[in-house]
Scaffold this motif. Structure first.
Motif, PDB file in Angstrom:
ATOM      1  N   HIS A  10     -26.824  97.122 -11.324  1.00  0.00           N
ATOM      2  CA  HIS A  10     -26.606  96.089 -12.225  1.00  0.00           C
ATOM      3  C   HIS A  10     -26.196  94.827 -11.108  1.00  0.00           C
ATOM      4  O   HIS A  10     -26.958  93.646 -11.740  1.00  0.00           O
ATOM      5  N   SER A  11     -25.536  94.946 -10.220  1.00  0.00           N
ATOM      6  CA  SER A  11     -25.254  93.727  -9.518  1.00  0.00           C
ATOM      7  C   SER A  11     -26.520  93.371  -8.681  1.00  0.00           C
ATOM      8  O   SER A  11     -26.667  92.124  -8.520  1.00  0.00           O
ATOM      9  N   TYR A  12     -27.191  94.503  -8.387  1.00  0.00           N
ATOM     10  CA  TYR A  12     -28.612  93.983  -7.643  1.00  0.00           C
ATOM     11  C   TYR A  12     -29.686  92.987  -8.663  1.00  0.00           C
ATOM     12  O   TYR A  12     -30.115  92.133  -8.291  1.00  0.00           O
ATOM     13  N   PHE A  13     -29.595  93.559 -10.000  1.00  0.00           N
ATOM     14  CA  PHE A  13     -30.286  92.831 -11.017  1.00  0.00           C
ATOM     15  C   PHE A  13     -29.757  91.337 -11.143  1.00  0.00           C
ATOM     16  O   PHE A  13     -30.370  90.396 -11.420  1.00  0.00           O
ATOM     17  N   LEU A  14     -28.300  91.349 -11.376  1.00  0.00           N
ATOM     18  CA  LEU A  14     -27.502  90.018 -11.531  1.00  0.00           C
ATOM     19  C   LEU A  14     -28.135  88.978 -10.455  1.00  0.00           C
ATOM     20  O   LEU A  14     -28.255  87.847 -10.726  1.00  0.00           O
ATOM     21  N   LYS A  15     -28.112  89.444  -9.204  1.00  0.00           N
ATOM     22  CA  LYS A  15     -28.599  88.670  -7.978  1.00  0.00           C
ATOM     23  C   LYS A  15     -29.971  88.304  -8.311  1.00  0.00           C
ATOM     24  O   LYS A  15     -30.472  87.169  -8.120  1.00  0.00           O
ATOM     25  N   MET A  16     -30.887  89.222  -8.702  1.00  0.00           N
ATOM     26  CA  MET A  16     -32.197  88.741  -9.019  1.00  0.00           C
ATOM     27  C   MET A  16     -32.264  87.724 -10.047  1.00  0.00           C
ATOM     28  O   MET A  16     -33.068  86.494 -10.003  1.00  0.00           O
ATOM     29  N   ALA A  17     -31.451  87.942 -10.907  1.00  0.00           N
ATOM     30  CA  ALA A  17     -31.181  86.930 -12.208  1.00  0.00           C
ATOM     31  C   ALA A  17     -30.562  85.424 -11.730  1.00  0.00           C
ATOM     32  O   ALA A  17     -31.351  84.380 -11.893  1.00  0.00           O
ATOM     33  N   SER A  18     -29.737  85.549 -10.733  1.00  0.00           N
ATOM     34  CA  SER A  18     -29.129  84.165 -10.620  1.00  0.00           C
ATOM     35  C   SER A  18     -29.952  83.369  -9.599  1.00  0.00           C
ATOM     36  O   SER A  18     -30.120  82.540  -9.149  1.00  0.00           O
ATOM     37  N   ASP A  19     -30.893  84.462  -8.685  1.00  0.00           N
ATOM     38  CA  ASP A  19     -31.780  83.652  -7.824  1.00  0.00           C
ATOM     39  C   ASP A  19     -32.937  82.849  -8.849  1.00  0.00           C
ATOM     40  O   ASP A  19     -33.193  81.788  -8.263  1.00  0.00           O
ATOM     41  N   VAL A  20     -33.270  83.369  -9.661  1.00  0.00           N
ATOM     42  CA  VAL A  20     -34.246  82.659 -10.500  1.00  0.00           C
ATOM     43  C   VAL A  20     -33.815  81.815 -11.727  1.00  0.00           C
ATOM     44  O   VAL A  20     -34.306  80.666 -11.641  1.00  0.00           O
ATOM     45  N   ALA A  21     -32.418  82.004 -12.016  1.00  0.00           N
ATOM     46  CA  ALA A  21     -31.969  81.308 -13.229  1.00  0.00           C
ATOM     47  C   ALA A  21     -31.624  79.980 -12.899  1.00  0.00           C
ATOM     48  O   ALA A  21     -31.280  79.194 -13.768  1.00  0.00           O
ATOM     49  N   VAL A  28     -38.359 100.936  -9.092  1.00  0.00           N
ATOM     50  CA  VAL A  28     -39.358  99.920  -8.519  1.00  0.00           C
ATOM     51  C   VAL A  28     -38.918  98.418  -8.601  1.00  0.00           C
ATOM     52  O   VAL A  28     -38.288  98.139  -9.576  1.00  0.00           O
ATOM     53  N   LYS A  29     -39.649  97.592  -7.782  1.00  0.00           N
ATOM     54  CA  LYS A  29     -39.401  96.149  -8.060  1.00  0.00           C
ATOM     55  C   LYS A  29     -40.835  95.490  -7.832  1.00  0.00           C
ATOM     56  O   LYS A  29     -41.368  95.853  -6.993  1.00  0.00           O
ATOM     57  N   GLN A  30     -40.898  94.421  -8.710  1.00  0.00           N
ATOM     58  CA  GLN A  30     -42.182  93.684  -8.626  1.00  0.00           C
ATOM     59  C   GLN A  30     -42.017  92.194  -9.115  1.00  0.00           C
ATOM     60  O   GLN A  30     -41.939  92.129 -10.153  1.00  0.00           O
ATOM     61  N   GLY A  31     -41.731  91.549  -8.198  1.00  0.00           N
ATOM     62  CA  GLY A  31     -41.567  90.072  -8.284  1.00  0.00           C
ATOM     63  C   GLY A  31     -40.099  90.091  -9.227  1.00  0.00           C
ATOM     64  O   GLY A  31     -39.204  90.739  -8.810  1.00  0.00           O
ATOM     65  N   ASN A  32     -40.236  89.585 -10.662  1.00  0.00           N
ATOM     66  CA  ASN A  32     -39.101  89.287 -11.316  1.00  0.00           C
ATOM     67  C   ASN A  32     -38.887  90.648 -12.122  1.00  0.00           C
ATOM     68  O   ASN A  32     -38.033  90.503 -12.956  1.00  0.00           O
ATOM     69  N   LEU A  33     -39.581  91.716 -11.876  1.00  0.00           N
ATOM     70  CA  LEU A  33     -39.422  92.756 -12.654  1.00  0.00           C
ATOM     71  C   LEU A  33     -38.728  94.118 -11.991  1.00  0.00           C
ATOM     72  O   LEU A  33     -39.132  94.212 -10.849  1.00  0.00           O
ATOM     73  N   LEU A  34     -37.730  94.842 -12.709  1.00  0.00           N
ATOM     74  CA  LEU A  34     -37.230  95.753 -11.937  1.00  0.00           C
ATOM     75  C   LEU A  34     -37.125  97.040 -13.032  1.00  0.00           C
ATOM     76  O   LEU A  34     -37.073  96.848 -14.163  1.00  0.00           O
ATOM     77  N   GLY A  35     -37.495  98.148 -12.350  1.00  0.00           N
ATOM     78  CA  GLY A  35     -37.660  99.456 -13.308  1.00  0.00           C
ATOM     79  C   GLY A  35     -36.940 100.479 -12.869  1.00  0.00           C
ATOM     80  O   GLY A  35     -36.978 100.906 -11.583  1.00  0.00           O
ATOM     81  N   THR A  36     -36.287 101.340 -13.511  1.00  0.00           N
ATOM     82  CA  THR A  36     -35.603 102.494 -13.253  1.00  0.00           C
ATOM     83  C   THR A  36     -36.007 103.451 -14.242  1.00  0.00           C
ATOM     84  O   THR A  36     -35.826 103.208 -15.403  1.00  0.00           O
TER      85      THR A  36
END
Ligand SMILES: NC(=O)CC[C@H](N)C(=O)O
Length: 236
Positions: A196-207, A175-183
């Protein structure tokens, strides 16, 4: 850490609450959530973790880490355990059974494949895995899995939940909810780095502008001077 290294990213292990100030995003790995909760409590990590989530910084929980992020967990040991919360879902801690009932399965992952390319499925490594039983309206479901036919819907599951809610005979596993990802499974144990690359993109969008460090918390050996940097075995 090994999975991040494969993508050329250096992670930092978080042991103390104040270390969270210097990182932009966080991975809470798998392990055993009751033990991890006890350690997190002992090291006074919960308030800082909750604050981190509330600030909108990207956090990814895998397996026990997913349990940490859930607003509600069922199937807990007597007395329950403290959760970080933030992810609007109910997780069953050991939904798929005990350690010996661990398994691997090909999961359809249409959203992941559309963002990251590659195959339409992802090999899920489920180790005494939890499952998500219910999600709130803000939560985007990224993967689900049919309830195993031999799964006896016993009292552990909360009998009231059964017939109606589970008529589709599937449980949610990513699941994904805003800034949170869960597997619910362990992407770091496969050679497929797309989560991992999906999460890194979430991180770089926000960071933007902040430190780009990705960090891991929990699990493993807490003695700082015996830290090893061997890669884990990876299943192809
Ligand atoms: N592989 C895992 O992280 C297992 C999690 C485990 N079911 C727990 O309660 O924490």
């Amino acid at each position: 850490m090994a999975a991040l290294r494969r993508l050329g990213v250096k992670g930092v292990e978080i042991r103390k609450p104040e270390q969270l100030d210097s990182v932009a995003s966080l991975i809470i790995p798998g392990g055993e959530s009751t033990t991890m909760a006890k350690l997190a409590e002992y090291h006074n990590l919960f308030p800082a973790l909750r604050e981190f989530v509330k600030m909108g910084k990207p956090v990814w929980g895998t397996c026990a880490g997913l349990i940490f992020l859930a607003n509600k967990a069922t199937g807990q040991k007597t007395g329950g355990q403290e959760l970080v919360g933030g992810l609007d879902c109910t997780v069953h801690r050991n939904f798929f059974g005990s350690q010996v009932q661990s398994f691997e399965a090909e999961l359809p992952v249409p959203d992941l494949a559309s963002k990251e390319g590659g195959p339409e499925t992802f090999r899920g490594v489920f180790i005494r895995a939890p499952a998500i039983l219910e999600v709130g309206p803000e939560v985007q479901v990224l993967a689900d899995y049919p309830i195993p036919s031999n799964k006896v819907l016993d009292s552990n599951f909360g009998a009231d939940a059964l017939e109606e809610k589970w008529s589709e005979k599937k449980v949610i596993v990513a699941v994904k909810q805003g800034n949170l990802l869960g597997t619910a499974f362990h992407p770091e144990l496969t050679a497929d780095t797309r989560w991992h690359s999906y999460f890194l993109k979430m991180a770089s969008d926000v960071a933007q502008g902040a430190s780009s460090s990705i960090v891991a918390v929990g699990g493993g050996d807490f003695s700082l001077n015996r830290r090893q940097i061997n890669d884990l075995p990876v299943f192809q």
